[in-house]
Design a protein around this motif. Sequence first.
Motif, short mmCIF file in Angstrom:
data_model
loop_
_atom_site.label_atom_id
_atom_site.label_comp_id
_atom_site.label_asym_id
_atom_site.label_seq_id
_atom_site.Cartn_x
_atom_site.Cartn_y
_atom_site.Cartn_z
N LEU B 14 40.51 53.51 12.02
CA LEU B 14 41.01 54.04 13.29
C LEU B 14 41.24 52.92 14.29
N TYR B 15 40.36 51.94 14.31
CA TYR B 15 40.56 50.81 15.23
C TYR B 15 41.91 50.14 14.93
N ILE B 16 42.19 49.98 13.65
CA ILE B 16 43.45 49.32 13.27
C ILE B 16 44.64 50.06 13.86
N ARG B 17 44.61 51.38 13.76
CA ARG B 17 45.73 52.17 14.30
C ARG B 17 45.89 52.00 15.79
N ILE B 18 44.75 52.03 16.49
CA ILE B 18 44.82 51.86 17.95
C ILE B 18 45.29 50.47 18.30
N LEU B 19 44.81 49.49 17.56
CA LEU B 19 45.21 48.10 17.83
C LEU B 19 46.71 47.94 17.62
N GLU B 20 47.24 48.58 16.59
CA GLU B 20 48.69 48.54 16.37
C GLU B 20 49.44 49.04 17.60
N LYS B 21 48.97 50.13 18.15
CA LYS B 21 49.62 50.69 19.34
C LYS B 21 49.52 49.73 20.52
N ILE B 23 49.10 46.47 20.45
CA ILE B 23 49.95 45.30 20.21
C ILE B 23 51.40 45.63 20.51
N GLU B 24 51.81 46.79 20.03
CA GLU B 24 53.19 47.23 20.26
C GLU B 24 53.50 47.34 21.75
N SER B 25 52.51 47.76 22.52
CA SER B 25 52.73 47.92 23.96
C SER B 25 52.50 46.62 24.72
N GLY B 26 52.29 45.52 24.00
CA GLY B 26 52.19 44.22 24.66
C GLY B 26 50.81 43.85 25.15
N THR B 65 43.78 41.42 20.46
CA THR B 65 44.19 42.60 19.67
C THR B 65 44.73 42.20 18.30
N PHE B 66 45.58 41.20 18.28
CA PHE B 66 46.22 40.84 17.01
C PHE B 66 45.21 40.28 16.02
N GLU B 67 44.33 39.44 16.56
CA GLU B 67 43.32 38.80 15.70
C GLU B 67 42.36 39.85 15.13
N LEU B 68 41.91 40.74 16.00
CA LEU B 68 40.97 41.77 15.54
C LEU B 68 41.62 42.66 14.48
N LYS B 69 42.84 43.05 14.75
CA LYS B 69 43.55 43.88 13.77
C LYS B 69 43.63 43.17 12.42
N LYS B 70 43.97 41.90 12.47
CA LYS B 70 44.11 41.13 11.24
C LYS B 70 42.79 41.09 10.46
N ILE B 71 41.70 40.84 11.17
CA ILE B 71 40.40 40.73 10.51
C ILE B 71 39.99 42.07 9.91
N LEU B 72 40.17 43.14 10.68
CA LEU B 72 39.82 44.46 10.15
C LEU B 72 40.65 44.77 8.91
N GLU B 73 41.93 44.49 8.99
CA GLU B 73 42.80 44.76 7.84
C GLU B 73 42.35 43.98 6.61
N ASP B 74 41.99 42.74 6.82
CA ASP B 74 41.56 41.93 5.68
C ASP B 74 40.35 42.55 4.98
N PHE B 75 39.49 43.19 5.76
CA PHE B 75 38.30 43.76 5.15
C PHE B 75 38.52 45.15 4.59
N VAL B 76 39.25 46.01 5.32
CA VAL B 76 39.26 47.41 4.92
C VAL B 76 40.58 47.91 4.34
N LEU B 77 41.64 47.16 4.52
CA LEU B 77 42.90 47.55 3.88
C LEU B 77 43.21 46.53 2.81
#
Lengths: 205, 205
Positions: B14-21, B23-26, B65-77
């Motif tokens: 869920l964090y990844i999804r929110i982070l995507e949003k 990031i998209e919003s700048g 945001t970008f860094e956190l998303k990347k790290i979470l993705e590396d672990f859980v996706l």
Amino acid sequence: MKRVAKKTITRSLLYIRILEKLIESGTHIVSSKQLADMMGLSDVKIRKDISNFGKVGRPRIGYKTFELKKILEDFVLQNIVHAVLFGVGNLGSAILKYPGFHQDRIKIVAAFDKDKSKVGKKINGVSVYSVKNAVKIISKTHAEIGIIAVPEKHSQNIADVIVSSGVKGIVNFSPISISVPEKVFVRDIDLSIEFLSLMYEMRHK
Amino acid sequence: MKRVAKKTITRSLLYIRILEKLIESGTHIVSSKQLADMMGLSDVKIRKDISNFGKVGRPRIGYKTFELKKILEDFVLQNIVHAVLFGVGNLGSAILKYPGFHQDRIKIVAAFDKDKSKVGKKINGVSVYSVKNAVKIISKTHAEIGIIAVPEKHSQNIADVIVSSGVKGIVNFSPISISVPEKVFVRDIDLSIEFLSLMYEMRHK
DNA sequence: GTCTAATTGTTAAATAATTCACGGATAAAG
DNA sequence: CTTTATCCGTGAATTATTTAACAATTAGAC
Ligand SMILES: NC(=O)c1ccc[n+]([C@@H]2O[C@H](COP(=O)([O-])OP(=O)(O)OC[C@H]3O[C@@H](n4cnc5c(N)ncnc54)[C@H](O)[C@@H]3O)[C@@H](O)[C@H]2O)c1
Ligand SMILES: NC(=O)c1ccc[n+]([C@@H]2O[C@H](COP(=O)([O-])OP(=O)(O)OC[C@H]3O[C@@H](n4cnc5c(N)ncnc54)[C@H](O)[C@@H]3O)[C@@H](O)[C@H]2O)c1
């Protein structure tokens, strides 16, 4: 009364369904081990769950299916649940057409959509109304739960409508978190997350 | 590597999804408190979850945001998840038509139905095949997950087909428990139980 | 009747998840 | 360059849930 664990409640609801099937098939007695095998759980867990509701089984015998079902129902069910649906799209229509809710004593009493071509239609006996009339209709129908099946960008707006109608329970199918007052309970059902977390589990076990 | 709690995994998705949003919003920076407010969680829980994956935030600032998303993705996706669907009925069609799965990197690569009038059709780009060809087609598509959206009386049968094709993950929408070998993981999604347990919660809190 | 094997109910132990409490880092203000 | 307010990371405490261990019960065999 002692507080019962949340997971015990959801499992108890599953026990009731299985017991219904057993009763229908003429089975009068069932043991915790048999139930456990049918559900893919351990027998201890089932006995522990049931022990929350009293001493209802008999050693060396098991549980009377009808009696156990009755006791579980008395604790974890009560009446028919009345719900209203917002968003008669792909998912909303599937929900409206699903006969299983009726069997589980869940009744959808009204549906709402902003698409004028859907308003006025009936799906599986449920009328589709304009969202404008939602608060009025909800109070008339005494609905207890609101279902959110609209596109995510409208979810918060619909949540606000549901809250303002006085409904205290929301089942949210959209993949965003909605804000509601503390006294309103929300169940998020997020299908993507189920797939992705299953995938994680498969890779790590 | 330390074992990560199951609930931490689902929240991380869920964090990844929110982070995507975000990031998209700048938005470049976000604090645990801000994330917590957006998701209706506590900030500690979020920091605790993230701490499973390393020290990624900066005191007094928050998380990139970008860094956190990347790290979470590396672990859980990791990759795209490939799934096949059984049962192109009301629910199955809704699933096939849902664009959100694509955004979440879930791809439905084939569908199966026993209704001849559905076989041969394409829904949202996905071909519907006869169940007879399932094993063959599944092995060709390298699907990792099988979705059960057939009437409950056929669910076990379809589960057997899925298992015999070598797929190790099943998402089961039917309201019965299916039996599978230990090495196959099953996620049951039971909508009725969600409604009924929400109802219980509403009455007891 | 007595014994045996099966099954429940419960207490205790183990595991999982959340919350608390606080030390440490640091950006920004002055 | 020092202070201060803010926010992260984490060990310890608490709470929730599961699992294990076993005593108590009893139907059925003999
Ligand atoms: N279909 C799926 O399998 C699936 C899976 C996961 C999540 N979801 C979520 O469920 C929700 C519905 O999905 P869907 O596939 O049925 O979408 P859909 O586009 O098929 O249907 C949405 C419906 O909501 C109506 N609507 C739009 N705005 C509205 C408003 N403000 N008030 C009332 N009605 C409104 C539309 O007219 C439409 O009928 C979405 O949030 C989606 O993310 C769907
Ligand atoms: N629709 C809902 O909202 C909802 C809610 C909760 C649970 N479910 C469960 O999801 C499942 C599907 O529900 P639905 O509403 O889409 O049902 P549905 O009757 O609309 O669709 C079932 C589809 O499965 C196909 N089918 C039947 N037997 C099959 C077989 N052996 N192999 C392949 N395909 C087969 C049918 O041809 C049909 O297309 C059911 O188990 C139902 O209990 C649905």
